[in-house]
Design a protein around this motif. Structure first.
Motif, PDB file in Angstrom:
ATOM      1  N   UNK A 193     -21.771   9.471   4.175  1.00 25.33           N
ATOM      2  CA  UNK A 193     -22.102   8.392   3.251  1.00 25.33           C
ATOM      3  C   UNK A 193     -20.905   8.103   2.355  1.00 25.33           C
ATOM      4  N   UNK A 194     -20.884   6.884   1.828  1.00 25.01           N
ATOM      5  CA  UNK A 194     -19.885   6.495   0.839  1.00 25.01           C
ATOM      6  C   UNK A 194     -20.627   5.927  -0.356  1.00 25.01           C
ATOM      7  N   UNK A 195     -20.096   6.191  -1.532  1.00 23.11           N
ATOM      8  CA  UNK A 195     -20.711   5.672  -2.754  1.00 23.11           C
ATOM      9  C   UNK A 195     -19.704   5.709  -3.881  1.00 23.11           C
ATOM     10  N   UNK A 196     -20.049   5.029  -4.953  1.00 26.88           N
ATOM     11  CA  UNK A 196     -19.231   5.025  -6.171  1.00 26.88           C
ATOM     12  C   UNK A 196     -19.890   5.948  -7.183  1.00 26.88           C
ATOM     13  N   UNK A 197     -19.045   6.630  -7.953  1.00 25.76           N
ATOM     14  CA  UNK A 197     -19.561   7.521  -8.984  1.00 25.76           C
ATOM     15  C   UNK A 197     -18.732   7.354 -10.247  1.00 25.76           C
ATOM     16  N   UNK A 198     -19.394   7.385 -11.377  1.00 27.51           N
ATOM     17  CA  UNK A 198     -18.743   7.229 -12.679  1.00 27.51           C
ATOM     18  C   UNK A 198     -19.211   8.384 -13.562  1.00 27.51           C
ATOM     19  N   UNK A 199     -18.312   9.309 -13.893  1.00 28.07           N
ATOM     20  CA  UNK A 199     -18.739  10.498 -14.646  1.00 28.07           C
ATOM     21  C   UNK A 199     -19.225  10.229 -16.061  1.00 28.07           C
ATOM     22  N   UNK A 200     -18.650   9.247 -16.739  1.00 21.30           N
ATOM     23  CA  UNK A 200     -19.110   8.859 -18.080  1.00 21.30           C
ATOM     24  C   UNK A 200     -19.039   7.342 -18.172  1.00 21.30           C
ATOM     25  N   UNK A 201     -19.664   6.782 -19.176  1.00 20.68           N
ATOM     26  CA  UNK A 201     -19.619   5.328 -19.335  1.00 20.68           C
ATOM     27  C   UNK A 201     -18.211   4.824 -19.661  1.00 20.68           C
ATOM     28  N   UNK A 202     -17.344   5.702 -20.135  1.00 20.29           N
ATOM     29  CA  UNK A 202     -15.962   5.327 -20.437  1.00 20.29           C
ATOM     30  C   UNK A 202     -15.028   5.540 -19.247  1.00 20.29           C
ATOM     31  N   UNK A 203     -15.527   6.160 -18.201  1.00 22.18           N
ATOM     32  CA  UNK A 203     -14.715   6.477 -17.025  1.00 22.18           C
ATOM     33  C   UNK A 203     -14.661   5.306 -16.057  1.00 22.18           C
ATOM     34  N   UNK A 204     -13.673   5.365 -15.192  1.00 18.15           N
ATOM     35  CA  UNK A 204     -13.619   4.419 -14.091  1.00 18.15           C
ATOM     36  C   UNK A 204     -14.615   4.861 -13.016  1.00 18.15           C
ATOM     37  N   UNK A 205     -14.842   3.992 -12.045  1.00 20.88           N
ATOM     38  CA  UNK A 205     -15.648   4.357 -10.886  1.00 20.88           C
ATOM     39  C   UNK A 205     -14.713   4.941  -9.831  1.00 20.88           C
TER      40      UNK A 205
END
Length: 150
Positions: free
Chosen positions: A45-57
């Motif tokens: 699978x592939x997906x986007x993840x963002x660790x914090x709201x200030x982080x990039x994806x």
């Protein structure tokens, strides 16, 4: 509970969750994932993840095989290296950007655990510590490499 019940549950746990059960749980929590491949006892699978709201994806590829386990790769970019370091922290391969999320010898993750409640949160946590690591080269995420704070 009787012994028969326990034996049946232990057998289920020892065999782990099927590939399709793992993927179904992931899709329930993340309906927008891209299923690249699904075959027998494995999937990708592939997906986007963002660790914090200030982080990039970050674009991530996760491969799962019931017999060989989970592998996680960063796809979106070549990850930066902290100024005082020469390679990425806590990875199996800097070139392939394959993340080290758990220690197999310590049974931190086994096929009896759902990927969606372990591996995927650990990916986010890895990126969180990676972003902090970029500041001063100190790896605060634990583990077993030379950048770890002792």
């Amino acid at each position: 509970m009787n012994n028969h019940y326990h034996k049946r549950e232990q057998t289920k746990t020892r065999n782990g969750f099927s590939s399709s059960a793992q993927l179904l749980k992931i899709k329930e929590m993340f309906p927008n994932i891209e299923v690249v491949k699904e075959k027998g006892n494995s999937f990708e699978i592939k997906f986007k993840i963002q660790p914090t709201t200030l982080s990039q994806f970050y674009d991530v590829k996760l491969t799962y095989d019931k017999f060989t386990g989970v592998k996680v790769y960063v796809l979106s970019e070549n990850l930066a290296i902290a100024k005082n370091r020469t390679k990425l922290p806590h990875v199996y391969s800097s070139k392939d950007q394959r993340l080290c999320l758990y220690s197999p010898s310590k049974n931190e993750w086994t096929k009896e655990k759902f990927i969606v409640s372990t591996i995927i949160p650990w990916i986010s946590k890895w990126f969180f510590f990676y972003e902090i690591w970029l500041i001063d080269g100190e790896w605060l995420g634990g583990g077993h490499n030379e950048y770890e704070v002792k």
